[in-house]
Structure formats: structure tokens, C-alpha cells
Design a protein around this motif. Structure first.
Motif, short mmCIF file in Angstrom:
data_model
loop_
_atom_site.label_atom_id
_atom_site.label_comp_id
_atom_site.label_asym_id
_atom_site.label_seq_id
_atom_site.Cartn_x
_atom_site.Cartn_y
_atom_site.Cartn_z
N LYS A 155 -6.49 -3.69 -9.63
CA LYS A 155 -7.14 -3.43 -8.34
C LYS A 155 -6.92 -4.53 -7.31
O LYS A 155 -6.77 -4.24 -6.12
N TYR A 156 -6.94 -5.80 -7.75
CA TYR A 156 -6.80 -6.90 -6.80
C TYR A 156 -5.48 -6.80 -6.04
O TYR A 156 -5.40 -7.09 -4.85
N LYS A 158 -3.59 -4.11 -5.48
CA LYS A 158 -3.20 -2.79 -4.97
C LYS A 158 -3.14 -2.71 -3.45
O LYS A 158 -2.24 -2.06 -2.91
N PRO A 159 -4.08 -3.35 -2.71
CA PRO A 159 -4.03 -3.18 -1.25
C PRO A 159 -2.68 -3.53 -0.62
O PRO A 159 -2.20 -2.80 0.25
N ASP A 162 -0.22 -0.74 -1.41
CA ASP A 162 -0.54 0.45 -0.62
C ASP A 162 -0.01 0.34 0.80
O ASP A 162 0.37 1.33 1.42
N SER A 181 1.58 -9.28 -4.81
CA SER A 181 0.54 -8.50 -5.49
C SER A 181 0.06 -9.26 -6.73
O SER A 181 -1.14 -9.36 -7.01
N TYR B 156 -10.72 -4.65 -5.15
CA TYR B 156 -9.74 -4.50 -4.07
C TYR B 156 -10.01 -5.48 -2.94
O TYR B 156 -9.10 -6.01 -2.33
N SER B 184 -9.86 -2.89 3.01
CA SER B 184 -8.92 -2.84 1.87
C SER B 184 -9.44 -1.90 0.79
O SER B 184 -8.67 -1.18 0.15
N THR B 185 -10.75 -1.93 0.58
CA THR B 185 -11.35 -1.09 -0.46
C THR B 185 -11.29 0.38 -0.07
O THR B 185 -10.94 1.25 -0.88
N SER B 188 -7.81 1.76 -0.61
CA SER B 188 -7.28 1.84 -1.98
C SER B 188 -8.14 2.66 -2.92
O SER B 188 -7.75 2.92 -4.04
N ASN B 189 -9.34 3.05 -2.50
CA ASN B 189 -10.22 3.77 -3.42
C ASN B 189 -10.99 4.86 -2.69
O ASN B 189 -11.84 4.58 -1.83
#
Lengths: 241, 241
Positions: A155-156, A158-159, A162, A181, B156, B184-185, B188-189
Motif C-alpha cells: 500500500k505504501y 501504490k500511490p 497509480d 515505490s 497509502y 493519495s488514499t 488508491s483505495n
């Protein structure tokens, strides 16, 4: 824990993994999580693993035995299957078998052992493909809409993926974004650690184009990490709300 | 799911929460996750909640009943406790009680209901404090080394906080970094969603300095989000490896 990321772009693929394994924070070791099976020019397969180490090592051992002595093994050799899809299928089935066996021994502790994997590669004459294999052994494939897979502490990091990654991303940029990443993950989660393993495979070469182990203190990586922090802080100070 | 972040800096505190609640992806609702208890100039307490909605709403109901009719309630009124530490203690105990009761009804389904909370505020004459309350009811306090807490989908949005937040961060920058962490969260979610609630409390004012609900399509937030994406991509293209 673990962080592995694989990117499939038009020019080829980039695979990056950390190497930290831990069973509790006082039992930290370095283990390779990236395995390369290669017959240069004919076939190249890269696997990255996350999860229970006894499961992933057992899976790798079975795959290696099958490659060395295919006639004595119940598992088909992944170096002789007719497609990358079949490779993912063999690995998924092996993972499922091993996880079931190991978990059976662990049920008395109400625990289960599982692992997930990224499997990627190309055989001569076939397309370059990347799969994510779930703990149950089923798998999904990367597509132009989803050109990357992550396993472990995903998760850390991923931004940034994306925001940046598309199939048109160059291989140079794909390496950069994979490393950034990873850098975000390393900073925010102690259970992911250096050194890193990075493999690059150009499309249709069917061989490892480059492999790099990035050690703790690697100057290029440290400079990139610092530059990224500074660039983020500079970008932050420029944003207005 | 949920994402809430609270920052405690020298100038004061910033609390930001999303409002999406879901029970499966086809049952998405908007629920407030930020609760403000205020006697302006005397005492201000902000709670943000993550986890099982029946648990968090039940906790809030008991706290509100205790404030309205303290003599009829087993729970002490958090508006009359002698310290913020005691406030965290009351909330932790209430959370633990409610979670235990709700979980007892759910054991037949082999499920458990839990929640976690960020509790922050100041009473006149006391220090400004921020606590994170765990599902079991125990809690930890923010310190200069750890000037922020997150609950819910926290991974995230952690890298930007790790890089930017210190006690010297201004309240303006604290709002900005909280919003970028949320951005960011959100990207990504899917289970975290607009609108957002943001509360700012200046140190020693013991009142809400500003409260803002940021709706879907808010132009300022959208502009910030776009500017941040562009700044990240520009920073990315400048980094050399």
C-alpha cells in the motif's frame, strides 16, 4: 514482510524485490525473494515471492527438481511448458499443494501458511506475460489497464505507481518508479529492507537484460532517495490550498 | 473502510476524516466519522472513528448520554473529567465494553466487531493532547517524535506524512499535508470516499478554530489534487537514476 513490484510495459518488464524476512522483529534475515529461470534467447521466467518462507522455498525446490529431473517429478518442468500461462498454472498448483501440506501441520496452532507470487516472463515465439498467483493457487494476468502487480506490503508504494505507470512508460522510467515505490515502502515500514534485487527484461529478447543487486548504502539509490524526498518537499511547498 | 488522520503540531491540531462506510461494495453510505464535543474556551474534544459502525455509534451514544445526564449514566461525562488523559480512558473503556458486548452476539458467525479511534483536544488550563485508542480500549499518546496518528486505511497516505510532518510544521502546512495524504488514499483505495470533514484547533484556544466539510467536486480540493499530481509527475521526471 516483503515488498515486490513487477511492471509490464511496451518495452519490456521490470521486477524489483526487497530481501528482508522476519519472524518477529528480533529475527530478521536476508533472503532472496526473486528467482530467475533462464535459457537465454529461448525462455526467461522470473518469480518473486511473498509470504511464509517455508512455503515459498518448498515451491521453488519442487520447481527446480522438476527442471533437473522432469521424468522423476510429479510437477512439469516450467522450462518446457508450451506457454507462460501454463507456467503460471504449474506454479499456482505447486503453491496450492505446498501451502495445503504445510498448513495441515500448523492447524494445531490455529495458524495457516500461505504465500503469493508474481510470475513473469516470455518464451521464444510467445508474448511477454506477467501473472499474480494468489495463495490458493489461482492467478490473474497483467493487462494494459493494470500494467503492474505488487505483493507483500503494497500500500505504501501504490500511490506513485497509480499516478505514473502506463504501458507507454519507458523501461528507464519503469525502473525509476519501481525504485521510488520501494523507497516509500522502505521509509514507512521497517519489515521491508535492503538489499534490493532488480531484473529488467526487454521485450522479445527472452533473456535477462540486466540484473542488479542494490546493497544498503548504494550511492546511486541513496542519491535518488534523497533527490525524491527533496523534490516531494519542494512540490509540497509549492502547492496552494 | 475509513481513513482518518490527526496531526498535533506546535501551533495546534488538524483532524481530517473521510465519510465512506461500506458493508460490501454495493452497500456504500456516507456517515460522519468525526464527532466534536465543545464548550468554547473551556474544553474541546474531537473524536474520529474507524471500524464497525454499530460499535462506534454505540460508543458515541453512550458518551452523549453521559454528557446529557451524568448522574444517570455509568459512564463519566467527558466534558467534566479532570484531564484529556481521563477523557481517553473513559472513551477507551466505553469502546472496550461496547466491542465486547457486540462481539458476543457475533461469535456464532465467527466474527468480531471492533473499532479504533483518535481522540484529541484540550481543556482550559491543560495541555493539548492527542491519543490513539486501540480496539481493546488501551491507548497511546502523540509526542514530538510521533506528531500524527492515522486509523483505517493508513498505509497509502503515510509516506507523505513521514516525509513532511514535524512539530514545527505550521497549521497551514498541516492542513495541506493531511489533505494530500487523504488524496493519495482516495486515489488508491475505493473504500475511502468524499466528502471529507476537517477540523482545526489552535493551541490554547480550547475551541474549534475552523470546521470544513469538503464535498465531492470541491474546486479547491480538486485543484490541489491536480496540482499535486502534476508536481509529483514533474518531480518524477526530474529524478535521475
Amino acid at each position: 514482510m516483503t515488498y515486490c513490484v513487477g511492471l509490464l510495459v511496451n518495452e519490456g518488464m521490470v521486477l524489483l524485490s526487497d530481501t528482508r524476512t522476519n519472524a518477529g522483529l528480533d529475527h530478521i534475515s536476508t533472503y532472496k525473494k526473486m528467482y530467475i529461470f533462464e535459457e537465454p534467447g529461448e525462455r526467461v521466467i522470473v518469480m518473486m515471492t511473498a509470504g511464509n518462507l517455508s512455503v515459498t522455498q518448498n515451491v521453488i525446490a519442487r520447481l527446480e527438481e522438476a527442471i533437473e529431473a522432469p521424468e522423476e517429478s510429479a510437477t512439469p518442468s516450467i522450462m518446457h511448458t508450451e506457454s507462460m500461462f501454463k507456467v503460471a498454472e504449474v506454479i499456482g498448483k505447486t503453491l496450492s499443494d505446498v501451502a495445503t501440506e504445510v498448513s495441515a501441520k500448523m492447524t494445531r496452532n490455529a495458524q495457516a501458511a500461505s504465500a503469493s507470487m508474481i510470475v513473469a516472463g516470455q518464451r521464444q515465439g510467445g508474448p511477454m506475460r506477467m501473472f499474480m498467483v494468489y495463495p490458493e493457487g489461482n492467478f490473474i494476468e497483467a493487462t494494459p489497464d493494470t500494467p503492474f502487480f505488487q505483493i507483500g506490503e503494497h500500500k505504501y508504494g501504490k500511490p506513485i505507481l497509480d499516478r505514473v505507470v502506463t504501458p507507454k512508460t519507458s523501461l528507464a522510467d519503469a525502473q525509476k518508479v519501481a525504485l521510488l515505490s520501494m523507497d516509500s515502502t522502505l521509509r514507512s515500514n521497517l519489515s521491508v529492507g535492503m538489499p534490493l534485487d532488480m531484473t529488467v527484461i526487454r521485450r522479445d529478447e527472452c533473456r535477462v537484460s540486466s540484473f542488479r543487486r542494490i546493497e544498503q548504502g548504494d550511492e546511486v539509490f541513496a542519491a535518488m532517495s534523497t533527490a525524491w524526498s527533496q523534490a516531494l518537499r519542494a512540490a509540497f511547498s509549492e502547492i496552494e490550498i
